[in-house]
Design a protein around this motif. Sequence first.
Motif, PDB file in Angstrom:
ATOM      1  N   ARG A  69       0.839  -1.194   0.000  1.00 52.54           N
ATOM      2  CA  ARG A  69       0.000   0.000   0.000  1.00 52.54           C
ATOM      3  C   ARG A  69       0.880   1.252   0.000  1.00 52.54           C
ATOM      4  N   LYS A  70       0.666   2.121  -0.972  1.00 53.52           N
ATOM      5  CA  LYS A  70       1.523   3.296  -1.119  1.00 53.52           C
ATOM      6  C   LYS A  70       0.670   4.549  -1.297  1.00 53.52           C
ATOM      7  N   PRO A  71       1.169   5.696  -0.803  1.00 54.42           N
ATOM      8  CA  PRO A  71       0.470   6.953  -1.076  1.00 54.42           C
ATOM      9  C   PRO A  71       0.430   7.200  -2.589  1.00 54.42           C
ATOM     10  N   ILE A  72      -0.699   7.670  -3.075  1.00 56.94           N
ATOM     11  CA  ILE A  72      -0.844   7.855  -4.520  1.00 56.94           C
ATOM     12  C   ILE A  72      -0.084   9.089  -5.005  1.00 56.94           C
ATOM     13  N   ARG A  73       0.255   9.071  -6.279  1.00 56.41           N
ATOM     14  CA  ARG A  73       1.108  10.109  -6.852  1.00 56.41           C
ATOM     15  C   ARG A  73       0.563  10.572  -8.194  1.00 56.41           C
ATOM     16  N   ARG A  74       0.824  11.834  -8.511  1.00 57.47           N
ATOM     17  CA  ARG A  74       0.488  12.383  -9.816  1.00 57.47           C
ATOM     18  C   ARG A  74       1.777  12.897 -10.442  1.00 57.47           C
ATOM     19  N   ALA A  75       1.743  13.157 -11.707  1.00 59.99           N
ATOM     20  CA  ALA A  75       2.983  13.538 -12.416  1.00 59.99           C
ATOM     21  C   ALA A  75       3.653  14.757 -11.797  1.00 59.99           C
ATOM     22  N   THR A  76       2.870  15.744 -11.401  1.00 58.42           N
ATOM     23  CA  THR A  76       3.454  17.002 -10.915  1.00 58.42           C
ATOM     24  C   THR A  76       3.749  17.000  -9.417  1.00 58.42           C
ATOM     25  N   TRP A  77       3.114  16.107  -8.652  1.00 54.21           N
ATOM     26  CA  TRP A  77       3.379  16.050  -7.214  1.00 54.21           C
ATOM     27  C   TRP A  77       3.004  14.685  -6.651  1.00 54.21           C
ATOM     28  N   GLY A  78       3.460  14.466  -5.413  1.00 51.92           N
ATOM     29  CA  GLY A  78       3.244  13.181  -4.762  1.00 51.92           C
ATOM     30  C   GLY A  78       4.562  12.527  -4.396  1.00 51.92           C
ATOM     31  N   PRO A  79       4.535  11.498  -3.548  1.00 42.00           N
ATOM     32  CA  PRO A  79       5.771  10.881  -3.059  1.00 42.00           C
ATOM     33  C   PRO A  79       6.504  10.074  -4.121  1.00 42.00           C
ATOM     34  N   LYS A  80       7.825  10.112  -4.043  1.00 44.60           N
ATOM     35  CA  LYS A  80       8.647   9.296  -4.925  1.00 44.60           C
ATOM     36  C   LYS A  80       8.914   7.941  -4.261  1.00 44.60           C
ATOM     37  N   GLU A  81       9.215   6.960  -5.065  1.00 47.45           N
ATOM     38  CA  GLU A  81       9.429   5.597  -4.573  1.00 47.45           C
ATOM     39  C   GLU A  81      10.488   5.546  -3.472  1.00 47.45           C
ATOM     40  N   ALA A  82      11.563   6.300  -3.638  1.00 45.71           N
ATOM     41  CA  ALA A  82      12.674   6.247  -2.687  1.00 45.71           C
ATOM     42  C   ALA A  82      12.302   6.763  -1.298  1.00 45.71           C
ATOM     43  N   THR A  83      11.252   7.599  -1.213  1.00 44.43           N
ATOM     44  CA  THR A  83      10.882   8.190   0.076  1.00 44.43           C
ATOM     45  C   THR A  83       9.887   7.330   0.854  1.00 44.43           C
ATOM     46  N   LEU A  84       9.365   6.268   0.261  1.00 42.80           N
ATOM     47  CA  LEU A  84       8.299   5.488   0.890  1.00 42.80           C
ATOM     48  C   LEU A  84       8.698   4.861   2.228  1.00 42.80           C
ATOM     49  N   PRO A  85       9.912   4.284   2.373  1.00 41.75           N
ATOM     50  CA  PRO A  85      10.273   3.736   3.687  1.00 41.75           C
ATOM     51  C   PRO A  85      10.268   4.795   4.790  1.00 41.75           C
ATOM     52  N   GLN A  86      10.785   5.995   4.488  1.00 41.33           N
ATOM     53  CA  GLN A  86      10.800   7.066   5.484  1.00 41.33           C
ATOM     54  C   GLN A  86       9.388   7.553   5.784  1.00 41.33           C
ATOM     55  N   ILE A  87       8.544   7.638   4.747  1.00 44.96           N
ATOM     56  CA  ILE A  87       7.150   8.038   4.946  1.00 44.96           C
ATOM     57  C   ILE A  87       6.445   7.052   5.869  1.00 44.96           C
ATOM     58  N   THR A  88       6.635   5.768   5.621  1.00 48.88           N
ATOM     59  CA  THR A  88       5.987   4.738   6.431  1.00 48.88           C
ATOM     60  C   THR A  88       6.436   4.813   7.881  1.00 48.88           C
ATOM     61  N   GLU A  89       7.742   5.015   8.098  1.00 49.95           N
ATOM     62  CA  GLU A  89       8.257   5.119   9.468  1.00 49.95           C
ATOM     63  C   GLU A  89       7.691   6.346  10.174  1.00 49.95           C
ATOM     64  N   ASP A  90       7.720   7.500   9.501  1.00 50.85           N
ATOM     65  CA  ASP A  90       7.206   8.726  10.126  1.00 50.85           C
ATOM     66  C   ASP A  90       5.700   8.635  10.353  1.00 50.85           C
ATOM     67  N   PHE A  91       4.997   8.009   9.424  1.00 53.52           N
ATOM     68  CA  PHE A  91       3.550   7.821   9.530  1.00 53.52           C
ATOM     69  C   PHE A  91       3.213   7.040  10.801  1.00 53.52           C
ATOM     70  N   ARG A  92       4.003   6.016  11.075  1.00 60.72           N
ATOM     71  CA  ARG A  92       3.772   5.172  12.255  1.00 60.72           C
ATOM     72  C   ARG A  92       4.249   5.856  13.535  1.00 60.72           C
ATOM     73  N   LYS A  93       5.459   6.421  13.505  1.00 62.21           N
ATOM     74  CA  LYS A  93       6.038   6.981  14.728  1.00 62.21           C
ATOM     75  C   LYS A  93       5.335   8.253  15.188  1.00 62.21           C
ATOM     76  N   ILE A  94       4.818   9.048  14.262  1.00 60.03           N
ATOM     77  CA  ILE A  94       4.143  10.278  14.686  1.00 60.03           C
ATOM     78  C   ILE A  94       2.898   9.941  15.510  1.00 60.03           C
ATOM     79  N   GLN A  95       2.275   8.801  15.180  1.00 63.22           N
ATOM     80  CA  GLN A  95       1.122   8.347  15.954  1.00 63.22           C
ATOM     81  C   GLN A  95       1.533   7.789  17.311  1.00 63.22           C
ATOM     82  N   LEU A  96       2.616   7.021  17.334  1.00 70.14           N
ATOM     83  CA  LEU A  96       3.087   6.431  18.588  1.00 70.14           C
ATOM     84  C   LEU A  96       3.495   7.504  19.594  1.00 70.14           C
TER      85      LEU A  96
END
Length: 215
Positions: A69-96
């Motif tokens: 499961r990945k955040p969706i992206r459009r040509a002009t904006w949205g997350p790049k593949e390389a940032t997904l691990p960091q996004i997932t970690e921050d997504f989880r830790k900000i809640q914790l």
Amino acid sequence: MSRASLKSFRLCVTIGAAILILLFAVPLVAQQAPGPPGTPANDPNDPVNQDRLNKADMRAREFLMGNTRKPIRRATWGPKEATLPQITEDFRKIQLVNKELITAVFANNILDPKQIIKATSDIEKRANRLIGNLAFPKPDKLKELPQEKSDLRLLLAKLDSSIMNFVNNPIFQTDRKVVNAELATKVSTDLMTVVKLTGYIRRQAEALGKAQTRP
């Protein structure tokens, strides 16, 4: 198999099924147990509701952001593949980090300036990084936020609400095929609100810490 043995076997199966139903039913009832009478389900001052909701939100958000499961992206904006691990970690830790802070303040009634400063610094760092990594469009302007002298608990409740609004954004659902610009902007809005609130809260906590150390 004799008739008596068959009856005994059926009885064992029935009892076993009943036990399984009870085992699954007990945790479900525990999760759905309401807070004290007269308190709304989203009342941050009610520790029972707050803990239940945060646990449910955490499980749901981890499920949505996990595996493929990945955040969706459009040509002009949205997350790049390389940032997904960091996004997932921050997504989880900000809640914790938020959950630990909210539990300490509202469930345990501990208003520790050092803990608040440390937690809000971590949340602010992760929120800023999520803004950059998600790369969604930003709002033209944020709504007016609480004034500097707002009650610290009220500010923390607003921070919790903004974080939950962010993680519950439908844009993170896997079945969404079209990028919705309004939802994407809402992601940035909520994260920018989190950043501003953490600054307010930290200054309030620093002032409280100084007041507590005065002779």
